[in-house]
Scaffold this motif. Structure first.
Motif, PDB file in Angstrom:
ATOM      1  N   LEU A 223       0.830  -1.208   0.000  1.00  0.00           N
ATOM      2  CA  LEU A 223       0.000   0.000   0.000  1.00  0.00           C
ATOM      3  C   LEU A 223       0.864   1.258   0.000  1.00  0.00           C
ATOM      4  O   LEU A 223       0.557   2.228  -0.692  1.00  0.00           O
ATOM      5  CB  LEU A 223      -0.935  -0.008   1.216  1.00  0.00           C
ATOM      6  N   VAL A 224       1.958   1.241   0.769  1.00  0.00           N
ATOM      7  CA  VAL A 224       2.883   2.376   0.756  1.00  0.00           C
ATOM      8  C   VAL A 224       3.530   2.497  -0.616  1.00  0.00           C
ATOM      9  O   VAL A 224       3.644   3.587  -1.183  1.00  0.00           O
ATOM     10  CB  VAL A 224       3.957   2.230   1.859  1.00  0.00           C
ATOM     11  N   GLY A 225       3.953   1.357  -1.183  1.00  0.00           N
ATOM     12  CA  GLY A 225       4.582   1.374  -2.495  1.00  0.00           C
ATOM     13  C   GLY A 225       3.659   1.898  -3.578  1.00  0.00           C
ATOM     14  O   GLY A 225       4.110   2.510  -4.555  1.00  0.00           O
ATOM     15  N   ALA A 226       2.346   1.669  -3.416  1.00  0.00           N
ATOM     16  CA  ALA A 226       1.366   2.139  -4.392  1.00  0.00           C
ATOM     17  C   ALA A 226       0.880   3.550  -4.083  1.00  0.00           C
ATOM     18  O   ALA A 226       0.074   4.109  -4.841  1.00  0.00           O
ATOM     19  CB  ALA A 226       0.172   1.186  -4.439  1.00  0.00           C
ATOM     20  N   GLY A 227       1.343   4.111  -2.970  1.00  0.00           N
ATOM     21  CA  GLY A 227       0.918   5.454  -2.587  1.00  0.00           C
ATOM     22  C   GLY A 227      -0.495   5.520  -2.050  1.00  0.00           C
ATOM     23  O   GLY A 227      -1.116   6.586  -2.027  1.00  0.00           O
ATOM     24  N   ARG A 228      -1.020   4.391  -1.586  1.00  0.00           N
ATOM     25  CA  ARG A 228      -2.410   4.328  -1.102  1.00  0.00           C
ATOM     26  C   ARG A 228      -2.440   4.427   0.419  1.00  0.00           C
ATOM     27  O   ARG A 228      -2.834   3.508   1.131  1.00  0.00           O
ATOM     28  CB  ARG A 228      -3.075   3.044  -1.603  1.00  0.00           C
ATOM     29  N   LEU A 229      -2.021   5.579   0.940  1.00  0.00           N
ATOM     30  CA  LEU A 229      -1.924   5.765   2.391  1.00  0.00           C
ATOM     31  C   LEU A 229      -3.302   5.813   3.046  1.00  0.00           C
ATOM     32  O   LEU A 229      -3.464   5.352   4.180  1.00  0.00           O
ATOM     33  CB  LEU A 229      -1.142   7.038   2.710  1.00  0.00           C
TER      34      LEU A 229
END
Length: 277
Positions: A223-229
């Motif tokens: 989720l962090v890698g995808a920017g989905r904080l």
């Protein structure tokens, strides 16, 4: 009244534990011949597991891991998971690359896309081949063939567990190499692709995805890698999901998720604003 509360509490805990009871996809023993690290689509093919005896260079990616004391080995909870058993078996094998030996490594052209996609795996984290099949968008048998090829050229180690599932561990040197080639922006699409695969293009909520021994432990990483904080925050504030993860992986794994989220904000004020939003 007290008896009723106890019954409701037991039902709540049972529901939370059932959340991760799906077990994910498992590989049939017929996918490989023999056992151990011999993998094949048919009886005529196998892979070489000897590799080099040189130790890999410490990954810079790994330096971002939490300093929480019990996270060094994941604690007893992680050791007893299928991923923990895979890691223990993989660590018995020789290291697969010499430090600095892959600075100019280029994969075979037909493996280039799959090689770059491996960059989203967390350092020192085994992954099931079923996860790689989803990431690479390949049928399981073809994914096993790619794993064979990657092991033969020294990109990863593999282990077949007692239940027949196949797990892979990518060399930390190669993870650094992929990160240098693709950068965070280049890897973001693979994180998104992985999350879409597990959630069936968003049809399954994150907190209802069945655990395959890998994804629940590593949701925060992807989720962090995808920017989905925002999605990560929603997941970490779901009490039933948190209780389920605590039961499955222990306190250290949950603490690591929160620390990973906090590192993405310049200040606590920014996090508070997100929470209020």
């Amino acid at each position: 009244m007290a008896s009723r509360d106890l019954k409701e509490g037991s039902a709540y805990r049972a529901a939370s534990q059932d959340r991760f009871s799906g077990g994910g996809q498992r590989i049939s023993q017929s996918c490989f011949s023999g056992g151990g690290q011999r993998i094949s689509k048919d009886r005529g093919s196998s892979v070489n597991t000897s590799g080099s005896t040189n130790s890999p260079k410490t990954s810079k990616r790994g330096s971002a891991r939490s300093s929480f004391a019990v996270e060094k080995d994941g604690g007893d909870n992680l050791k007893n998971t299928i991923g923990g058993r895979a890691k223990a078996q993989l660590q018995k094998q020789p290291h697969i690359s010499e430090s600095g030996a892959i600075i100019e490594f280029l994969p075979p052209e037909h493996l280039e896309r799959q090689y770059h996609a491996l960059g989203i795996t967390a350092p020192d984290m085994p992954v099931p081949v079923t996860m790689l099949a989803m990431l690479w968008q390949l049928p399981l048998e073809e994914a096993v063939e790619r794993v064979n090829e990657f092991q033969n050229i020294g990109v990863m180690r593999v282990a077949t567990l007692e239940d027949g599932s196949l797990w892979c561990l990518t060399s930390s040197d190669h993870l650094q190499n992929i990160e240098a080639i693709c950068g965070e922006a280049g890897l973001k699409k693979y994180h998104e692709q992985q999350l879409d695969a597990y959630t069936q293009q968003g049809k399954v909520p994150l907190n209802e995805v069945a655990d395959d021994g890998y994804i629940v432990q590593n949701f925060a990483h992807h989720l962090v890698g995808a920017g989905r904080l925002n999605d990560m925050l929603v997941l970490l504030t779901d009490p039933i999901w948190l209780e389920s993860k605590l039961h499955a992986y222990g306190l250290a794994s949950v603490v690591q998720d929160f620390r990973r989220l906090l590192r993405e904000f310049d200040s606590l004020t920014a996090l508070v604003l997100l929470l209020e939003g």
